[in-house]
Design a protein around this motif. Structure first.
Motif, PDB file in Angstrom:
ATOM      1  N   UNK A 299      -0.501   4.327  -8.008  1.00  0.00           N
ATOM      2  CA  UNK A 299      -0.250   4.017  -6.603  1.00  0.00           C
ATOM      3  C   UNK A 299      -1.195   2.920  -6.143  1.00  0.00           C
ATOM      4  N   UNK A 300      -0.682   2.002  -5.351  1.00  0.00           N
ATOM      5  CA  UNK A 300      -1.529   0.976  -4.732  1.00  0.00           C
ATOM      6  C   UNK A 300      -2.263   1.631  -3.565  1.00  0.00           C
ATOM      7  N   UNK A 301      -3.574   1.712  -3.675  1.00  0.00           N
ATOM      8  CA  UNK A 301      -4.385   2.436  -2.695  1.00  0.00           C
ATOM      9  C   UNK A 301      -4.823   1.543  -1.542  1.00  0.00           C
ATOM     10  N   UNK A 302      -5.099   0.285  -1.835  1.00  0.00           N
ATOM     11  CA  UNK A 302      -5.608  -0.639  -0.815  1.00  0.00           C
ATOM     12  C   UNK A 302      -5.145  -2.061  -1.116  1.00  0.00           C
ATOM     13  N   UNK A 303      -4.856  -2.814  -0.072  1.00  0.00           N
ATOM     14  CA  UNK A 303      -4.527  -4.235  -0.210  1.00  0.00           C
ATOM     15  C   UNK A 303      -5.324  -5.011   0.830  1.00  0.00           C
ATOM     16  N   UNK A 304      -6.032  -6.056   0.385  1.00  0.00           N
ATOM     17  CA  UNK A 304      -6.806  -6.904   1.295  1.00  0.00           C
ATOM     18  C   UNK A 304      -6.047  -8.208   1.535  1.00  0.00           C
TER      19      UNK A 304
ATOM     20  N   UNK B  48       7.300   6.499   6.556  1.00  0.00           N
ATOM     21  CA  UNK B  48       6.644   7.645   5.929  1.00  0.00           C
ATOM     22  C   UNK B  48       5.302   7.233   5.344  1.00  0.00           C
ATOM     23  N   UNK B  49       5.288   6.119   4.614  1.00  0.00           N
ATOM     24  CA  UNK B  49       4.051   5.643   3.996  1.00  0.00           C
ATOM     25  C   UNK B  49       3.034   5.243   5.061  1.00  0.00           C
ATOM     26  N   UNK B  50       3.502   4.584   6.109  1.00  0.00           N
ATOM     27  CA  UNK B  50       2.605   4.125   7.171  1.00  0.00           C
ATOM     28  C   UNK B  50       1.855   5.282   7.817  1.00  0.00           C
ATOM     29  N   UNK B  51       2.466   6.449   7.850  1.00  0.00           N
ATOM     30  CA  UNK B  51       1.817   7.601   8.486  1.00  0.00           C
ATOM     31  C   UNK B  51       0.639   8.123   7.669  1.00  0.00           C
TER      32      UNK B  51
ATOM     33  N   UNK C 177       0.842  -1.196   0.000  1.00  0.00           N
ATOM     34  CA  UNK C 177       0.000   0.000   0.000  1.00  0.00           C
ATOM     35  C   UNK C 177       0.877   1.246   0.000  1.00  0.00           C
ATOM     36  N   UNK C 178       0.505   2.218  -0.835  1.00  0.00           N
ATOM     37  CA  UNK C 178       1.243   3.473  -0.897  1.00  0.00           C
ATOM     38  C   UNK C 178       2.423   3.447  -1.844  1.00  0.00           C
TER      39      UNK C 178
END
Length: 243
Positions: free
Chosen positions: A180-185, A73-76, A50-51
């Motif tokens: 960009x990858x917006x969501x991952x399930x 950074x992405x996690x935030x 994600x991100x």
């Protein structure tokens, strides 16, 4: 005599075809789940995050991440939700005895993916599949906060690594689709679907006014069947509130 034999064979083939169609339409598979939890694409590469910024191609394959950014950074800019999900096929559940046959047809129209999940069932996640119904005790979805957050995250990535912006612009100007990858399930640690920041346009250089069209999702028989089942109102689903 030969005519009677041929007629009986025709009836058998026709009857078998009807049963097969029923088994296909009446069962639930992971493409049904991907559709109902948010129109997710199937995962072509288990390393996607994600991100991350990736190139995506008409084949559905992805390449990247294009920029190596500090994950903190992405996690935030992301959040994670966990919720139980139940997908049920109304046709199959109305005839449970017959539709239960599908539980033994692993490898048939997407049920091989279900079989893989059943093997991963453990103490933290339970997966129950009866052919016509799929119960998952926890589906984890990691997501960028919102669509409006995407440009903010990109600006932060560019600020952290100016070469990242130059690379994205170079690829986009060459006609490559960068997104960009917006969501991952994820279910039981296995990534089962992802969503892009924009299903219509790719990320383009800031100086460009012409968008690059997003490649369509590759045609999958099971995904086409899911759309058909959903269109006819056969798929019933419930998603509990995440935590």
């Amino acid at each position: 005599m030969l005519r009677k034999i041929l007629l009986r064979l025709t009836y058998l083939v026709f009857g078998g075809a009807i049963v097969l169609v029923f088994l296909i339409i009446a069962q639930v598979n992971l493409d049904d789940l991907r559709l109902k939890v948010g129109g997710l694409r199937s995962v072509p590469d288990s390393t996607i995050k994600v991100g991350g910024l990736y190139s995506i191609f008409e084949t559905g394959q992805v390449a990247g991440p294009i920029c190596v950014i500090d994950r903190a950074l992405v996690e935030s800019y992301t959040l994670e939700e966990n919720a139980p999900v139940r997908i049920s096929n109304k046709l199959g559940s109305s005839l449970p005895t017959v539709s239960r046959w599908t539980a033994n047809l692993f490898g048939f129209f997407g049920t091989d993916e279900i079989a893989g999940l059943l093997d991963r069932t453990g103490a933290t996640t339970k997966v129950d599949w009866k052919g016509h119904t799929l119960d998952v005790s926890k589906v984890s979805q990691k997501t960028v906060f919102s669509a409006s957050t995407v440009p903010l995250l990109m600006d932060a990535m560019y600020l952290a690594d100016p070469q990242c912006e130059r690379t994205v612009q170079q690829l986009a100007r060459a006609g490559q689709c960068v997104t960009m990858i917006f969501r991952v399930a994820t279910i039981a640690g296995q990534k089962i679907g992802y969503k892009l920041a924009n299903d219509r346009l790719c990320i383009i250089p800031n100086s460009s006014t012409v968008g690059i069209k997003m490649p369509a999702k590759p045609t999958r028989l099971t995904a086409s069947l899911s759309n058909m089942k959903d269109r006819f109102g056969l798929l019933d689903h419930s998603i509990a509130t995440g935590n």
